[in-house]
Design an enzyme around this catalytic site. Structure first.
Site, PDB file in Angstrom:
ATOM      1  N   TYR A   1     -14.721   1.816   8.810  1.00 46.56           N
ATOM      2  CA  TYR A   1     -13.398   1.843   8.882  1.00 46.56           C
ATOM      3  C   TYR A   1     -13.016   2.572  10.183  1.00 46.56           C
ATOM      4  O   TYR A   1     -11.922   2.283  11.024  1.00 46.56           O
ATOM      5  CB  TYR A   1     -12.811   2.966   7.571  1.00 46.56           C
ATOM      6  CG  TYR A   1     -11.230   3.159   7.935  1.00 46.56           C
ATOM      7  CD1 TYR A   1     -10.464   2.174   7.572  1.00 46.56           C
ATOM      8  CD2 TYR A   1     -11.018   4.539   7.739  1.00 46.56           C
ATOM      9  CE1 TYR A   1      -9.004   2.644   7.474  1.00 46.56           C
ATOM     10  CE2 TYR A   1      -9.773   4.843   7.746  1.00 46.56           C
ATOM     11  CZ  TYR A   1      -8.742   4.138   7.879  1.00 46.56           C
ATOM     12  OH  TYR A   1      -7.218   4.288   7.853  1.00 46.56           O
TER      13      TYR A   1
ATOM     14  N   GLY B   1       0.769  -1.136   0.005  1.00 42.03           N
ATOM     15  CA  GLY B   1      -0.002   0.165  -0.041  1.00 42.03           C
ATOM     16  C   GLY B   1       0.740   1.358  -0.155  1.00 42.03           C
ATOM     17  O   GLY B   1       1.997   1.236   0.166  1.00 42.03           O
TER      18      GLY B   1
ATOM     19  N   LYS C   1     -10.985   1.132  13.292  1.00 38.46           N
ATOM     20  CA  LYS C   1      -9.686   1.698  13.961  1.00 38.46           C
ATOM     21  C   LYS C   1      -9.807   1.801  15.378  1.00 38.46           C
ATOM     22  O   LYS C   1      -8.902   1.502  16.125  1.00 38.46           O
ATOM     23  CB  LYS C   1      -9.300   3.037  12.980  1.00 38.46           C
ATOM     24  CG  LYS C   1      -8.708   2.541  11.779  1.00 38.46           C
ATOM     25  CD  LYS C   1      -7.393   2.113  11.614  1.00 38.46           C
ATOM     26  CE  LYS C   1      -6.763   1.922  10.379  1.00 38.46           C
ATOM     27  NZ  LYS C   1      -5.652   0.986  10.296  1.00 38.46           N
TER      28      LYS C   1
ATOM     29  N   ASP D   1      -2.756 -13.397   2.414  1.00 38.29           N
ATOM     30  CA  ASP D   1      -3.906 -12.899   2.945  1.00 38.29           C
ATOM     31  C   ASP D   1      -3.691 -12.669   4.411  1.00 38.29           C
ATOM     32  O   ASP D   1      -3.293 -13.787   5.324  1.00 38.29           O
ATOM     33  CB  ASP D   1      -5.241 -13.942   2.645  1.00 38.29           C
ATOM     34  CG  ASP D   1      -6.316 -13.125   3.184  1.00 38.29           C
ATOM     35  OD1 ASP D   1      -6.363 -12.356   4.042  1.00 38.29           O
ATOM     36  OD2 ASP D   1      -7.488 -13.444   2.523  1.00 38.29           O
ATOM     37  N   ILE D   2      -4.041 -11.457   4.998  1.00 37.44           N
ATOM     38  CA  ILE D   2      -3.855 -11.368   6.665  1.00 37.44           C
ATOM     39  C   ILE D   2      -4.685 -12.368   7.543  1.00 37.44           C
ATOM     40  O   ILE D   2      -4.459 -12.624   8.472  1.00 37.44           O
ATOM     41  CB  ILE D   2      -3.963 -10.028   6.899  1.00 37.44           C
ATOM     42  CG1 ILE D   2      -3.711  -9.427   8.088  1.00 37.44           C
ATOM     43  CG2 ILE D   2      -5.743  -9.496   6.492  1.00 37.44           C
ATOM     44  CD1 ILE D   2      -2.528  -9.064   8.211  1.00 37.44           C
TER      45      ILE D   2
ATOM     46  N   ASP E   1       1.746  -8.505   1.882  1.00 35.97           N
ATOM     47  CA  ASP E   1       0.409  -7.996   1.446  1.00 35.97           C
ATOM     48  C   ASP E   1      -0.240  -8.963   0.267  1.00 35.97           C
ATOM     49  O   ASP E   1       0.184 -10.078   0.157  1.00 35.97           O
ATOM     50  CB  ASP E   1       0.991  -6.719   0.552  1.00 35.97           C
ATOM     51  CG  ASP E   1      -0.182  -5.707   0.344  1.00 35.97           C
ATOM     52  OD1 ASP E   1       0.085  -4.409   1.016  1.00 35.97           O
ATOM     53  OD2 ASP E   1      -1.183  -6.099  -0.405  1.00 35.97           O
ATOM     54  N   ILE E   2      -1.658  -8.603   0.237  1.00 36.47           N
ATOM     55  CA  ILE E   2      -2.252  -9.481  -0.786  1.00 36.47           C
ATOM     56  C   ILE E   2      -1.527  -9.441  -2.218  1.00 36.47           C
ATOM     57  O   ILE E   2      -1.842 -10.140  -3.203  1.00 36.47           O
ATOM     58  CB  ILE E   2      -3.841  -9.488  -0.844  1.00 36.47           C
ATOM     59  CG1 ILE E   2      -4.315  -8.032  -0.776  1.00 36.47           C
ATOM     60  CG2 ILE E   2      -4.254 -10.353   0.188  1.00 36.47           C
ATOM     61  CD1 ILE E   2      -5.694  -7.732  -0.957  1.00 36.47           C
TER      62      ILE E   2
END
Ligand code: AKB
Length: 337
Positions: A153, A13, A157, A53-54, A35-36
């Site tokens: 989001y 990212g 967070k 994948d996370i 990362d993906i």
């Protein structure tokens, strides 16, 4: 003996790419990035990158079987606009992914009796101003004020912050056995602007999009009103901040969640900076109701006094310097190519 390493998730990212570059430059740790998506080839050559994948638990199990993870920069997330389109996926990635990594860091800290330093970039989205009047009347909220996010989001967070505090202080209520807890540290970023990457899926994206469009000679219609105001930060400061926080002596930190900010601008003021450098830029305003509502719920600025006091947060770039010394020269080079 396992090799010591730093793990960076969300490495492909915007912040991830810049952070990987900077951590590698420091040359004091083995870097595992994840990362993906793959990394750009020039960056991929510098680290051990895992495409995965996370939410794939077995990946982390394999990583800790080979490496002693001393630091985690957990950047992987779906941003605010994307998360509104896919709330379930956002929750799974933003909360499930965070929880999985916190659990791993907690277990590793306990097992090796040394805290894993866990850096979590949260966001201005953790705030939720309930009206434009209150936004104007409370321009610099403290970390604990107005914590009523209106986006998936932002909710994710804020909960990620809470989970970090739980895992680093209260995990399984084990305090009596003196376990070694992980060391959770978090910054709340404003909108970020990079000269090298164009953001996607965020709501603060109108700023960087405006600038990158102007540099390419393209017209741009802002999806927020002229008077929409939030704070921003140049990418080198965003990356520097998390490294600085990771290196801060634990005893100096009076809290775990820190607001950080660099400069606050309305969309019109942002456009004025763009036009100073690209006088032919064609910028118009065509607000999108949903995205405008999100920006209206974010504060104009954030109170970052605690970060300044505790660990010396002091951004290098104000708006003028960000545009003239970092953004514009690098963006010109990028599009000349
Ligand atoms: C977004 O717009 O979602 C992000 C953020 C402010 O966290 N850039």
């Amino acid at each position: 003996m396992r090799k010591k390493a730093t793990l960076i998730t969300g490495a492909a990212g915007e912040v991830g790419q810049a952070l990987v570059e900077r951590v590698v430059e420091q040359n004091n740790t083995h870097v595992i990035s994840m990362d993906i998506k793959p990394l750009p080839p020039e960056l991929d050559a510098k680290v051990q990158h895992i495409v995965g994948d996370i939410l794939d638990h077995s990946l982390f199990d394999r990583i800790v079987s080979r490496y002693d993870i001393t630091h985690i920069y957990h950047l992987a997330a779906l941003l605010s606009t994307s998360a509104e389109y896919s709330p379930m996926l956002a929750h799974n990635v933003n909360v499930g992914g965070t929880m999985r990594l916190l659990q791993l860091a907690a277990e590793q800290s306990e097992w090796k009796r040394e805290p894993v330093i866990f850096i979590f970039p949260s966001s201005v989205a953790a705030f939720g101003m309930d009206s434009l009047e209150n936004k104007a009347a409370n321009p610099r909220p403290e970390e604990w004020e107005w914590n009523k996010p209106i986006t998936m989001y932002g909710c994710n967070k804020l909960y990620g912050e809470t989970l970090g505090i739980y895992y680093s202080n209260h995990y399984q209520q084990l305090a009596e056995n003196e376990p070694t807890m992980l060391d959770f540290r978090c910054v709340r970023y404003p909108g970020l602007i990079s000269a090298f990457t164009v953001p996607s899926g965020g709501t603060s994206d109108y700023g960087p999009e405006m600038l990158h469009a102007a540099a390419q000679g393209k017209a741009y219609a802002s999806f927020v009103r002229k008077d929409a105001a939030i704070s921003f930060m140049a990418m080198p400061d965003a990356v520097g901040s998390v490294i600085q926080l990771a290196n801060a002596p634990r005893e100096n930190l009076t809290r775990q969640i820190y607001n950080i900010t660099a400069f606050s601008l309305t969309a019109e003021e942002f456009a004025a900076h763009v036009k100073e450098h690209f006088p032919d830029a064609e910028i118009t305003y065509n607000p999108d109701i949903s995205r405008q509502r999100i920006i209206d719920s974010w504060p104009i600025d954030m109170n970052d006094d605690a970060a300044r006091r505790d660990w010396g947060w002091d951004p290098e770039y104000d708006a003028e310097k960000a545009f003239s010394e970092y953004l514009v020269p690098n963006i010109r080079k990028r599009y000349e190519k």
